[in-house]
Design an enzyme around this catalytic site. Sequence first.
Site: not given
Length: 348
Positions: A103, A153
């Site tokens: 990321e 998540h």
Amino acid sequence: MAAKSLRELGRIRRAAAGIGRRRCFSGDAAPAAGVAERKVGGGGGKEVNLFTAINQALHIALDTDPRSYVFGEDVGFGGVFRCTTGLADRFGRNRVFNTPLCEQGIAGFAVGLAAMIVNEAAKFRYRSGNEFNCGGLTIRSPYGAVGHGGHYHSQSPEAFFCHVPGLKVVIPRSPREAKGLLLASIRDPNPVVFFEPKWLYRLAVEEVPEEDYMLPLSEAEVIRKGSDITLIGWGAQLAVLEEACEDAAKDGISCELIDLRTLIPWDKETVEASVSKTGKLLVSHEAPITGGFGAEIAASITERCFQRLEAPVARVCGLDTPFPLVYETFYMPTKNKVLDAIKATVNY
């Protein structure tokens, strides 16, 4: 416990929490009394879900601006949530491509094309004296509960990014909103973090114009008129708040419901006008209550409306704990929790 039994237990818990039911938005049926109806776009549309609306917006962005690119983890074959399906085939692998699972590298490369989000992208205009910017940089990210995401998540990290001057933070509540707000974000000269409610990718369905259109950033929308209390939310939580408003109406409580849409910079004027009318405010979000963006709203509106408030500002939010998989129903700011807070605030 066998895997099948675990899956069945998860389905039971999601059903109890209302997770997994199709959510009704303005395009699903005629608007109820007190709900404002808006016309978006001049052409025809068809019913699509949220990830399809996102996909339409990305197609339009790539088609109308040759400088635009889409890259990230798995986007080349459509992405985990299928939001980038068909983009690489139509626009080529030089404009739509996968990146390594890093990321930090993805964000840094994005600023190079258009730097990391906090230390570089957010400060690019400021440190150049407004001579340069990384306009067109929009960072899309799923967020929030989905019924089985667990502690990694299911998080709602919007408040982290709201604390960074120079960024804009946008969260849509429905497919039509998602398409218009995403196109506006892509074309904004400031870097935008665009959070997409994971819960709604397939469950939220409404009519979405097929043509190119944008919805204004930093403009909240009053989606239900009321006189007794103001409710503020964003993203998937709007569906929960709508249900609470309906139940409150059965008890004679008139709720005004506002979708903030853009968290930074947020539309203080619209919220202030509503609270000045109702005298009461409730803010609700999935993120933990401590340090959540609801605290910023509560503080700002208390300053602006102190003499007109008739009760303390109420917050119905997630708990101050990592997101618990098997205890998700206890963590979530559910309809019943919101309804209890509405009644307590109105009867204060």
